[in-house]
Design an enzyme around this catalytic site. Structure first.
Site, PDB file in Angstrom:
ATOM      1  CG  ASP A  97      -2.094   0.922   1.074  1.00 36.15           C
ATOM      2  OD1 ASP A  97      -2.437   1.219  -0.076  1.00 36.15           O
ATOM      3  OD2 ASP A  97      -2.668   1.352   2.090  1.00 36.15           O
ATOM      4  CB  CYS A 152      -8.489  -9.864 -18.497  1.00 35.62           C
ATOM      5  SG  CYS A 152     -10.114  -9.101 -18.568  1.00 35.62           S
ATOM      6  CB  CYS A 202     -18.128  -1.762  -4.138  1.00 38.37           C
ATOM      7  SG  CYS A 202     -19.040  -2.402  -5.569  1.00 38.37           S
TER       8      CYS A 202
HETATM    9  S1  SF4 Z   1     -15.337  -9.849 -15.451  1.00 40.55           S
HETATM   10 FE1  SF4 Z   1     -13.958  -8.217 -16.149  1.00 40.55          FE
HETATM   11  S2  SF4 Z   1     -11.969  -8.671 -15.184  1.00 40.55           S
HETATM   12 FE2  SF4 Z   1     -13.212 -10.543 -15.075  1.00 40.55          FE
HETATM   13  S3  SF4 Z   1     -12.682 -11.702 -16.927  1.00 40.55           S
HETATM   14 FE3  SF4 Z   1     -14.496 -10.501 -17.449  1.00 40.55          FE
HETATM   15  S4  SF4 Z   1     -13.657  -8.591 -18.330  1.00 40.55           S
HETATM   16 FE4  SF4 Z   1     -11.948  -9.615 -17.244  1.00 40.55          FE
HETATM   17  S1  SF4 Z   2     -18.313   0.685  -7.990  1.00 39.81           S
HETATM   18 FE1  SF4 Z   2     -18.033  -1.450  -7.389  1.00 39.81          FE
HETATM   19  S2  SF4 Z   2     -18.323  -2.561  -9.293  1.00 39.81           S
HETATM   20 FE2  SF4 Z   2     -17.882  -0.430  -9.869  1.00 39.81          FE
HETATM   21  S3  SF4 Z   2     -15.646  -0.309 -10.121  1.00 39.81           S
HETATM   22 FE3  SF4 Z   2     -16.088   0.274  -8.028  1.00 39.81          FE
HETATM   23  S4  SF4 Z   2     -15.821  -1.659  -6.888  1.00 39.81           S
HETATM   24 FE4  SF4 Z   2     -16.089  -2.224  -9.050  1.00 39.81          FE
END
Ligand code: SF4
Ligand code: SF4
Length: 267
Positions: A97, A152, A202
């Site tokens: 951090d 990803c 979140c």
């Molecule tokens: S939900 Fe978002 S981070 Fe996860 S695999 Fe799909 S595009 Fe990638």
């Molecule tokens: S608001 Fe929640 S869902 Fe949207 S980017 Fe932030 S952590 Fe992710």
């Protein structure tokens, strides 16, 4: 030797980088550290998984265990003792951090996962439920070749699940993780919180991610003890010693009360 130390701590994901492979985000912080420990020649990036298999509630997964800053502080002390016992005069700084590194990028370069469209590092076993730590070292070490596993999926599920414009439009200031830590909010910002279940942090863009579907439970004992299931009014009234050990304590008690007073649309 650092690997042996980390394994004994239950940390099974780490990778090394030489200085030329590191990406720094804060040169001033780096200079201050180097005055204390000597020139940084390499770093060991490591992961601290924090998922324990529970269901989502109003409290983000990262805030359920004891604050990871406490673990990092203890770990640094233990590494100091470990090196002293072995007569190793190695300059080091163990950080998370507050590191001068671009932690996610460096962790990905060290073979600890891929960068997801949700902006997070995703490890093949622990998913994105990980804190990233780094041990900066005053000596070059021979890095093991980083193995990149997967990508990803670019499935868009994270952006679709995001209740704000944080992911779709890149408005990070609207991210609920940020807003639930903000002391002065506009009525519109309160309305964004009201729409979702979270009152601290979140996880919506993480819980929908297919790459998190089989996320393993953390092997590190610290992250399994004294976990909270959800955020409750009584947590704002915890004795100081217990309150200070929580990830949500750094913004003070009032913000907890304020967040819990935001009633959901269904209530
Ligand atoms: S939900 Fe978002 S981070 Fe996860 S695999 Fe799909 S595009 Fe990638
Ligand atoms: S608001 Fe929640 S869902 Fe949207 S980017 Fe932030 S952590 Fe992710």
């Amino acid at each position: 030797m650092i690997g042996e130390f980390l394994r004994a701590e239950g940390i099974d994901c780490f990778g090394e980088l030489l200085r030329r492979e590191l990406v720094f985000s804060d040169e001033k912080r780096l200079s201050r550290l180097e005055e204390r420990m000597g020139r940084v020649e390499s770093a060991v990036l490591f992961l601290m998984p924090y998922f324990a298999g529970e269901a989502p509630t109003n409290l983000s997964y990262y805030a359920r265990p004891l604050d990871y800053h406490g673990f990092v502080k203890e770990l640094s002390e233990r590494l100091k003792g470990y090196l002293e016992e072995r007569g190793e005069a190695l300059g080091f700084a163990l950080l998370a951090d507050t590191s001068p590194l671009q932690e996610r990028l460096c962790a990905a370069r060290a073979g600890l996962g891929v960068l997801g469209d949700n902006g997070l590092l995703i490890h093949p076993r622990y998913g994105s439920y990980v804190f990233i730590g780094a041990i900066l070292l005053s000596r070059p070490i021979a890095p093991a070749p980083a193995v990149k596993e997967g990508e990803c999926l670019r499935c868009g599920a994270c952006a679709r699940a995001c209740p704000t414009a944080a992911l779709r439009e890149g408005k990070r200031e609207e991210c609920l993780s940020h807003l639930t830590q903000k002391k002065k909010r506009t009525p519109e910002e309160d309305a964004l919180i009201r729409r979702g279940p979270y009152r601290w942090g979140c996880d919506l863009c993480q819980t929908v991610c297919p790459m998190n579907r089989k996320a393993e439970v953390t092997p590190i004992p610290y992250f399994l003890k004294d976990r909270l299931e959800s955020l409750l009014p009584e947590h704002a009234a915890l004795p100081e010693e217990e309150f200070a050990c929580r990830a949500f304590s750094w913004r003070g008690r009032e913000i907890i009360e304020k967040n819990l007073s935001v009633k959901g649309e269904e209530t």
